[in-house]
Design an enzyme around this catalytic site. Structure first.
Site, PDB file in Angstrom:
ATOM      1  N   LYS A  77       0.834  -1.200   0.000  1.00  0.00           N
ATOM      2  CA  LYS A  77       0.000   0.000   0.000  1.00  0.00           C
ATOM      3  C   LYS A  77       0.870   1.251   0.000  1.00  0.00           C
ATOM      4  O   LYS A  77       1.921   1.289   0.644  1.00  0.00           O
ATOM      5  CB  LYS A  77      -0.933  -0.021   1.215  1.00  0.00           C
ATOM      6  CG  LYS A  77      -1.991   1.080   1.229  1.00  0.00           C
ATOM      7  CD  LYS A  77      -2.932   0.906   2.412  1.00  0.00           C
ATOM      8  CE  LYS A  77      -3.978   2.022   2.485  1.00  0.00           C
ATOM      9  NZ  LYS A  77      -4.914   1.832   3.613  1.00  0.00           N
ATOM     10  N   SER A 152      -9.714   2.066   2.733  1.00  0.00           N
ATOM     11  CA  SER A 152      -8.813   2.798   1.860  1.00  0.00           C
ATOM     12  C   SER A 152      -7.821   1.902   1.128  1.00  0.00           C
ATOM     13  O   SER A 152      -7.148   2.334   0.196  1.00  0.00           O
ATOM     14  CB  SER A 152      -8.033   3.826   2.687  1.00  0.00           C
ATOM     15  OG  SER A 152      -7.231   3.176   3.674  1.00  0.00           O
ATOM     16  N   SER A 176     -10.142  -0.442   6.959  1.00  0.00           N
ATOM     17  CA  SER A 176      -9.576  -0.246   5.625  1.00  0.00           C
ATOM     18  C   SER A 176      -8.854  -1.440   5.033  1.00  0.00           C
ATOM     19  O   SER A 176      -8.438  -1.398   3.885  1.00  0.00           O
ATOM     20  CB  SER A 176      -8.635   0.964   5.628  1.00  0.00           C
ATOM     21  OG  SER A 176      -9.365   2.160   5.745  1.00  0.00           O
TER      22      SER A 176
END
EC number: 6.3.5.7
Length: 489
Positions: A77, A152, A176
């Protein structure tokens, strides 16, 4: 079909038998990215030259010196810093930021022999539930490209679901990892707060953020969490707790296991498909010898408001460092220092980030601190106590991961309150600091649904045991989106 239909254990078998090489696995990942990412839009930056060179060297390592994840590709990420690979947090304010060090988890990935393929798209500074808040692109759900992948960590979940990489790392502040794992039909674990080092994770809300693994099956997830867990002297919130062998807990035996099902998690606002998928899952677990009862987590109804007050307050403090002075984006044609600050932040941050900074700054202001921030901290304690009370009599808590399957792109992006409500079932876990996992448990109109299993502090082993037993009794984790075969919708 791709090599990534195989589990980590199966891929290690192929490597040992020399039916495939580390270089070929790395090449397979980049081939998949080039074929599919034009549609999925999961990756922001690729590491192809360095990864290919690394994979060639790794093929020379004797097999007896290799671990269970050696030579396997992974995506990271974009809020986890990586030396030599751009890290932007999907924000204009960090465009072209090239870190000078690796996050602790990235060091651990390297020690385990994983190959970093590239950086994955996300909601800007991890603020969002759909990956529509990225400054660079909108990631799409591989099961239906008209729908969001969640957020996210949407890029992290979508890349695994599309078979571009077999594993990825995400971060979870209010759901997330688990929410996009649910939307994309993969396995996502949010570990206990402190289980995994946050050193090198760009902070959103420091008392809530936690890095965790996203994979296609439970065993691979357990392998990956083992690799990244442990005490870190660079992180004062890292817990000095022994890291067990999570994979040894995957016995399939859950006879006598006590499951709590909060009535609040199956009540108003939860769609019928999500509710029924949980009830069906409980029948499977019952058939394996577990027992379940309905319980109450009475303060859950306050979790959403509590979370957004606390996380926004922490964000307003953490994001104060992005001012155009030291690194990242800097506004041009300004007349003085104050104008530089204002214009850099006005141009560099997106609407959602600005919204949360404003809410957090207001909550921390002299006239509002006691009424909002302090009260939210008190309610957080009550939410934590609810979990502790239930765990006195039960081994795990089970419910849906999300109220509904993935919604369409653009459907909620202009409605912040509706968007925030998508995290209503995952947020309490972060407020309490306990671990939780999302695993596939069904489909609704061709879109995946997730089962959330929540455990006691530092008891990820029991969560994995339950998740693995359910996974072995069902076939949802074996299903793949049509995009795997080159069909786009």
């Amino acid at each position: 079909m791709t090599l990534f239909t195989h589990s980590a254990k199966e891929l290690q078998g192929l490597l040992k038998e020399k039916k495939v090489s580390v270089e070929e696995l790395t090449a397979e990942s980049y081939k998949r990215v080039k074929e599919l990412d034009g549609d999925v839009q999961a990756f922001l930056a690729l590491n192809e030259e360095k990864a290919t060179a690394q994979s060639k060297e790794m093929d020379k390592v004797p097999f007896e010196e290799r671990g269970p994840l050696f030579g396997l590709p992974i995506g990271v990420k974009d809020n986890i810093v990586t030396e030599g690979i751009i890290t932007t947090c999907s924000s204009k304010i960090l465009e072209n930021f090239n870190p000078i060090y690796d996050a602790t988890v990235v060091h651990k990935l390297r020690d385990a022999g994983l190959v970093t393929i590239g950086k994955l798209n996300m909601d800007e500074f991890a603020m969002g539930s759909s990956t529509e808040n990225s400054a660079y692109k909108t990631t799409r759900n591989p099961w239906n490209l008209d729908h969001v992948p969640g957020g996210s960590s949407g890029g992290s979940a979508a890349a695994v679901a599309a078979g571009e990489v077999p594993f990825s790392l995400g971060s979870d502040t209010g759901g997330s990892i688990r929410q996009p794992a649910s939307f994309c039909g993969v396995v996502g674990m949010k570990p206990t707060y402190g289980r995994v080092s946050r050193s090198g994770l760009v902070a959103f809300a420091s008392s809530l953020d936690q890095i965790g693994p996203i994979t296609r099956n439970v065993e691979d997830n357990a392998f990956l969490l083992e690799a990244i867990s442990g005490l870190d002297k660079n992180d004062s919130t890292s817990a000095n707790v022994e890291v067990p062998s999570f994979t040894k807990s995957l016995t399939g035996d859950i006879k006598g296991l006590r499951i709590a099902v909060p009535k609040e998690y199956l009540g108003q606002g939860v769609g019928e498909a999500s509710r029924q998928s949980v009830l069906d899952a409980l029948k499977v677990l019952e058939s394996l010898g577990a027992v379940w009862e309905e319980v109450s987590l009475p303060h859950s109804k306050y979790a959403l408001a509590t979370y957004y007050l606390l996380s926004s307050s922490e964000a307003s403090s953490n994001l104060a460092r992005f001012d155009g002075i030291r690194y990242g984006f800097r506004a041009e044609n300004v007349q003085n220092l104050m104008e530089l600050y204002k214009e850099t932040r006005a141009q560099g941050f997106g609407d959602e980030v600005k919204r949360r900074i404003m809410l957090g700054t207001y909550s921390l202001s002299a006239g509002s601190y006691d009424a909002y921030y302090k009260k939210a901290q008190q309610v957080r304690t009550l939410i934590k106590q609810d979990f502790e009370t239930v765990f006195e009599n039960y081994d795990v808590i089970i419910g849906p991961t999300t109220p509904t399957p993935a919604f369409k792109i653009g459907e909620n992006v202009k409605d912040p309150l509706t968007m925030y409500a998508n995290d209503i079932l995952t947020i309490p876990v972060n407020l309490a600091g306990v671990p939780g996992i999302s695993i596939p448990c069904g489909f609704s109109d061709g879109l995946p649904l997730g089962l959330q299993i929540i455990g006691k502090h530092f008891d990820e082993a029991t969560i994995y045991r339950v998740a693995h037993a359910y996974e072995q009794a069902t076939s949802f984790h074996k299903q793949t989106p049509q995009i795997w075969e080159g069909t786009k919708r």
